[in-house]
Design a protein around this motif. Structure first.
Motif, short mmCIF file in Angstrom:
data_model
loop_
_atom_site.label_atom_id
_atom_site.label_comp_id
_atom_site.label_asym_id
_atom_site.label_seq_id
_atom_site.Cartn_x
_atom_site.Cartn_y
_atom_site.Cartn_z
N ASN A 432 0.88 -1.17 0.00
CA ASN A 432 0.00 0.00 0.00
C ASN A 432 0.91 1.21 0.00
O ASN A 432 1.47 1.57 1.03
CB ASN A 432 -0.89 -0.05 1.25
CG ASN A 432 -1.81 1.15 1.33
OD1 ASN A 432 -1.83 2.00 0.41
ND2 ASN A 432 -2.57 1.26 2.41
N ARG A 440 -1.61 5.91 -6.10
CA ARG A 440 -1.69 4.94 -5.00
C ARG A 440 -1.78 3.54 -5.57
O ARG A 440 -2.54 3.30 -6.51
CB ARG A 440 -2.91 5.27 -4.14
CG ARG A 440 -3.18 4.27 -3.04
CD ARG A 440 -3.82 4.93 -1.85
NE ARG A 440 -2.90 5.84 -1.17
CZ ARG A 440 -2.02 5.46 -0.24
NH1 ARG A 440 -1.92 4.20 0.11
NH2 ARG A 440 -1.22 6.34 0.33
N LEU A 442 -2.36 -0.41 -4.49
CA LEU A 442 -2.64 -1.49 -3.56
C LEU A 442 -3.49 -2.51 -4.28
O LEU A 442 -4.14 -2.21 -5.27
CB LEU A 442 -3.30 -0.99 -2.28
CG LEU A 442 -4.69 -0.37 -2.36
CD1 LEU A 442 -5.40 -0.56 -1.05
CD2 LEU A 442 -4.58 1.09 -2.65
C1 LIG Z 1 -3.36 2.45 2.46
O1 LIG Z 1 -2.68 3.51 3.08
C2 LIG Z 1 -3.46 4.67 3.26
C3 LIG Z 1 -2.56 5.76 3.84
O2 LIG Z 1 -1.44 5.28 4.35
C4 LIG Z 1 -4.60 4.35 4.18
O3 LIG Z 1 -5.39 5.50 4.34
C5 LIG Z 1 -5.43 3.26 3.58
O4 LIG Z 1 -6.46 2.90 4.46
C6 LIG Z 1 -4.57 2.05 3.27
N1 LIG Z 1 -5.38 1.09 2.59
C7 LIG Z 1 -5.47 -0.18 2.93
C8 LIG Z 1 -6.36 -1.03 2.14
O5 LIG Z 1 -4.85 -0.63 3.86
#
Ligand SMILES: *[C@@H]1O[C@H](CO)[C@@H](O)[C@H](O)[C@H]1NC(C)=O
Ligand SMILES: *[C@@H]1O[C@H](CO)[C@@H](O)[C@H](O)[C@H]1NC(C)=O
Ligand SMILES: *[C@@H]1O[C@H](CO)[C@@H](O)[C@H](O)[C@H]1NC(C)=O
Ligand SMILES: *[C@@H]1O[C@H](CO)[C@@H](O)[C@H](O)[C@H]1NC(C)=O
Ligand SMILES: *[C@@H]1O[C@H](CO)[C@@H](O)[C@H](O)[C@H]1NC(C)=O
Ligand SMILES: *[C@@H]1O[C@H](CO)[C@@H](O)[C@H](O)[C@H]1NC(C)=O
Length: 845
Positions: A432, A440, A442
């Protein structure tokens, strides 16, 4: 294909099982094109060249074609690895290396993948790749993953969009940085819904990508209420398929055509179709070809002008452009492929020849223009960039060590020499991060990344070149309704030479006033519209039902609105009401005139005869009768309703009892003339007054009872007529009404009988005859009135009632008084006692 994969797989597994310390090379070798040594190895599989036959992996036969795009992907991967190695924060102290394999045809590509995972050095497993980037094609990626997943090697594809690859049971180690086609398909359906294109055709090419995609699109479209008029396969080799497509395109009624094809098929399809005059269609493309501006040509202007579709979003990657353009053959001295590309790019030759110039290796890529050197924007390259970074971040997370354990998994720390693909796989699921250019990355549980597309629009120029402009965006991270955003103030060019949004519907929506009915034998979009039945409306387009108007309302002409029903009552303002009012006034005036004449000739015998008092009372009551008809005209109110029937009942009884009195007087007068009769004493003026009073009082009693127990009241009758409201006076108690009417009738009949008996009696001026006659009129009028009254309510019934009142009043007035007035005014000589006496038959004297 599958059997071959299985074969390779089993051999591979057998080898690994039988001797687990030494990895042996399996299959052909020599697919590796670019490589660099380091601690951890990242593999990449691309199809930079495609040959019909690759002879023993030696660069001998001239490759059939070169795929500059794929070279670009490979170079982007290398650029990214180097960028990561320069990064002090990501993977500190670990150098990432790469091995880029080139192959063509599924078979060779799978061999290349096998080569990648089996490692270069047959003595040890330590130098095998930790993850693989690629391949572009969905089919190849899927086949590759069947092998990779059995060894838990993560695979990240930058361009395999087939939704089928999200099947976790089949492809457990497959990840991708390109959105699954499912998102594109859903986006296409949303796009069609947005522009209300409900009736579309689909042409798709043979192959997993477009066949699966089309099947999914058909499903998705159905969910969104879009109907598919036709869905036809296309293949270069089948002339038959093409002629079916051509006929369908010429005949079809839908104006929107989705061309779901991989690039090579789209190319050949367009070159076949361009010669036919297919106009008026809005073409929609898939991401596979919609950004290929080299498909444009002047001959295809009528097809491609206005074409729309979703493309991967454009991105900028700092430094990548210079890296790509800075490529020199000397950078990759072992790569025959670069030399081959060089020969193609610069039209030179490395093998001594007397026709073409020799390649120097110092040529500048900036001087040529092709897919590789187009570095203005990056779309697909950004997916390679993200793919490499996601592996790097996974490795980074894997190598973290705090107090002897990994902070993410809590397991024991892993040394960089102990890294295995299986461990990388564990961590890549949870990456992530945001790339340097702000995207972004993920993966969801299916290994897919967030889908984001640009909506592009082809705007063809006169010379046949295309400008592909971005007109909107589709972001699958938003809720379904907000995903599709059209840019404001951009020029959109529509297909089919249309200046506005083209229409493509099987049926235009049902307008308000009609009901939409699905025809079971046709697609849902080819519904029927039926006019709403009487009394119902529909105020929306495509309303499934017609709604009944509330009771006081009635549909307008178009049946799209309920209007208050018009109210009906007899009003002074309309002709009928005014006429009846005039007649009643004339009646009052006439009665007044007669009263005046009688008053002025009060002393004459004709007035004095037969009780002048009763005559005046009768005239008075007749005036009241005329006046009471006025209470029936006008909007019914509480008072007018109560007044109506009671005033009518009482004045008529007063009237008839006067007549009855007169008749009795005639009868008595005759009796009185007989000898030994003393009747006149019994029926003097006093008794006459009493009779009238008693008869009237009885009616007054009936009326009081009626009013106190259950009086008439104004009523809104909405039931009788569907289209209008009748304002009427309800009777309250029907018994009361019929008692009042019956009492009048009783008196009238009594009066009639007595007058009939007295008609031959010799009285002065034949009064009894006249009374008989007037009573006859009276009864006739009221007997004809009853059926009219009992039938339909409404203003005509009221008018009939008034007419009956006026007619019977006029009947009495005219029959009883007019002959007398005639004598008074025109025959004064008959108005003498002598004359009166003369009329009495001699017998009675
Ligand atoms: C990925 O990282 C962002 C910020 O660091 C966060 O807001 C988000 O919830 C994360 N997403 C997941 C699926 O973990
Ligand atoms: C490797 O093979 C040997 C026998 O050759 C076996 O004893 C050993 O358990 C195997 N190791 C693994 C990790 O499979
Ligand atoms: C090169 O030139 C020789 C003679 O000058 C000729 O025979 C030969 O065909 C040429 N080769 C090519 C590839 O044109
Ligand atoms: C390691 O663990 C000790 C005690 O368990 C703790 O005090 C220390 O802060 C930990 N260090 C880190 C870097 O987490
Ligand atoms: C498109 O429309 C313009 C004007 O409406 C017309 O001049 C032109 O010929 C049309 N082109 C085609 C291909 O029908
Ligand atoms: C349509 O009619 C319904 C019920 O009569 C009403 O609630 C609704 O507001 C109407 N809609 C329009 C657009 O007139």
């Amino acid at each position: 294909m599958m059997s071959m994969i299985t074969l390779i797989l089993f051999t591979l597994l057998a080898r690994i099982k039988s001797d687990n310390h030494t990895c042996r090379l399996i299959g052909q070798t020599g697919f590796m094109e670019f490589s660099k040594e380091g601690d951890l190895i990242l593999g990449g599989v691309f199809s930079m060249s495609s040959t019909r036959t690759l002879i023993d992996n030696n660069y001998q036969a001239l490759p059939y074609t070169y795929c500059t795009k794929e070279l670009k992907f490979a170079r982007t991967m290398i650029f990214t690895v180097e960028e990561i190695n320069r990064d002090a924060i990501l993977l500190p102290g670990v150098s990432l290396s790469y091995r880029v394999y080139n192959g063509c045809g599924s078979e060779n590509l799978i061999r290349a993948a096998v080569e990648a995972i089996s490692g270069e050095n047959s003595k040890s497993c330590s130098d095998q790749v930790q993850a693989l980037v690629g391949h572009s094609s969905s089919g190849v990626s899927g086949d590759m993953n069947l092998i990779l997943s059995s060894l838990s090697v993560p695979q990240v594809s930058h361009l395999s969009t087939c939704a089928c690859l999200s099947d976790r049971r089949l492809y457990p180690t497959f990840f991708r940085t390109v959105p699954s086609d499912r998102y594109q398909i859903s986006g296409l359906a949303q796009l069609m819904k947005y522009f209300d294109w409900r009736w579309v055709g689909v042409i798709y090419s043979i192959g997993m990508y477009s066949e699966d995609g089309t099947a999914d699109f058909v499903k998705e479209a159905k969910k969104e209420g879009i109907c598919i008029e036709y869905s036809l396969p296309y293949s270069q080799i089948s002339k038959n398929l093409f002629s079916v497509i051509l006929d369908t395109l010429l005949e079809s009624s839908s104006n929107v055509v989705l061309l779901f094809m991989s690039l090579s098929y789209a190319k050949s399809f367009l070159s076949e179709i361009e010669t036919y005059k297919i106009t008026g269609k809005q073409w929609i493309g898939t991401e596979s070809w919609i950004m290929q501006s080299d498909l444009a040509s002047a001959d295809r202007k009528h097809i491609l002008h206005g074409a729309m579709g979703f493309a991967l979003p454009q991105a900028s990657i700092p430094g990548l452009g210079e890296f790509l353009l800075g490529l020199k053959p000397s950078d990759e001295p072992q790569s025959a492929l670069i030399k081959a590309f060089w020969e193609e790019f610069f039209d030179c030759s490395y093998s001594p020849s007397n026709t073409s110039t020799m390649c120097t290796g110092a040529e500048d890529l900036r001087t040529v223009s092709n897919d590789y050197t187009d570095v203005a924007y990056f779309r697909e390259e950004n997916n390679v960039y993200k793919a490499v970074y996601s592996v790097a971040y996974a490795l980074h997370a894997l190598l973290q060590c705090q107090n002897g354990s990994n902070p993410t998994t809590g397991k024991l720390c892993v040394n960089k020499n102990e890294v295995q693909p299986k461990l990388v796989l564990e961590h890549i699921k949870y990456v992530n991060f945001t790339t340097k250019n702000g995207v972004r990355v993920l993966f969801d549980e299916y290994g897919q990344s967030v889908a984001l597309y640009d909506l592009v629009n082809w705007q063809m120029k006169e010379d046949g070149s295309a400008e592909i402009s971005i007109i909107g965006q589709y972001d699958a991270s938003f809720p379904k309704e907000e995903r599709f955003i059209l840019k404001e103030d951009v020029i959109i060019v529509w297909g089919g030479n249309s200046s506005e949004v083209p229409r493509s519907v099987c049926r235009e929506p049902c307008p308000p006033g009609t009901r939409k009915a699905i025809n079971k034998n046709k697609p849902v979009c080819c519904f029927d519209c039926f006019k709403c039945p009487e009394g119902t409306i529909s105020n929306q387009t495509n309303s499934p039902d017609c709604l009944l108007c509330p009771p006081e309302f009635w549909p307008n002409e178009n049946r799209d609105k309920c209007l208050p029903k018009p109210t009906e009552y007899l009003s002074y303002k309309e002709i009928m009401g005014a006429l009846l009012t005039a007649f009643s006034c004339i009646g009052v005036f006439l009665a007044l005139m007669i009263s005046v004449i009688f008053l002025t000739h009060k002393e004459t015998p004709i007035v004095r005869a037969n009780n002048s008092e009763l005559s005046f009372l009768l005239l008075f009551s007749l005036k009241l009768c005329f006046l009471c008809s006025l209470t029936f005209i006008g909007r019914p109110s509480e008072w007018s309703c109560m007044l109506r029937h009671t005033a009518f009942g009482i004045t008529f009884v007063l009237c008839i009892s006067c007549v009855l009195g007169k008749t009795l007087v005639v009868l008595m007068a005759f009796r009185a003339t007989l000898p030994s009769s003393n009747v006149m004493k019994w029926f003097g003026p006093m008794q006459q007054r009493l009779t009238v009073l008693i008869f009237t009082l009885i009616q007054v009693m009936i009326c009081i009872l009626w009013l106190t127990i259950n009086p008439p009241f104004p009523n809104i009758n909405i039931d009788y007529y569907k289209e209008k409201i009748i304002l009427e006076c309800a009777l309250g108690s029907a018994v009361g009404f019929w008692a009042v009417l019956g009492y009048i009738g009783l008196l009238a009949i009594l009066c009639f009988i007595l007058a009939f008996l007295a008609r031959t009696l010799p009285d002065s001026f034949n009064e009894a005859k006249l009374i008989t006659f007037s009573m006859l009129i009276f009864c006739a009028v009221w007997i004809t009135f009853i059926p009219a009254y009992v039938s339909s309510p409404g203003k005509f019934t009221v008018a009939v009632e008034i007419f009956a009142i006026l007619a019977s009043s006029f009947g009495l007035l005219v029959c009883i008084f007019v002959p007398k007035c005639y004598i008074i005014i025109f025959r004064p000589e008959q108005n003498s006692k002598k004359h009166l006496m003369g009329k009495i038959p001699p017998r009675t004297i």
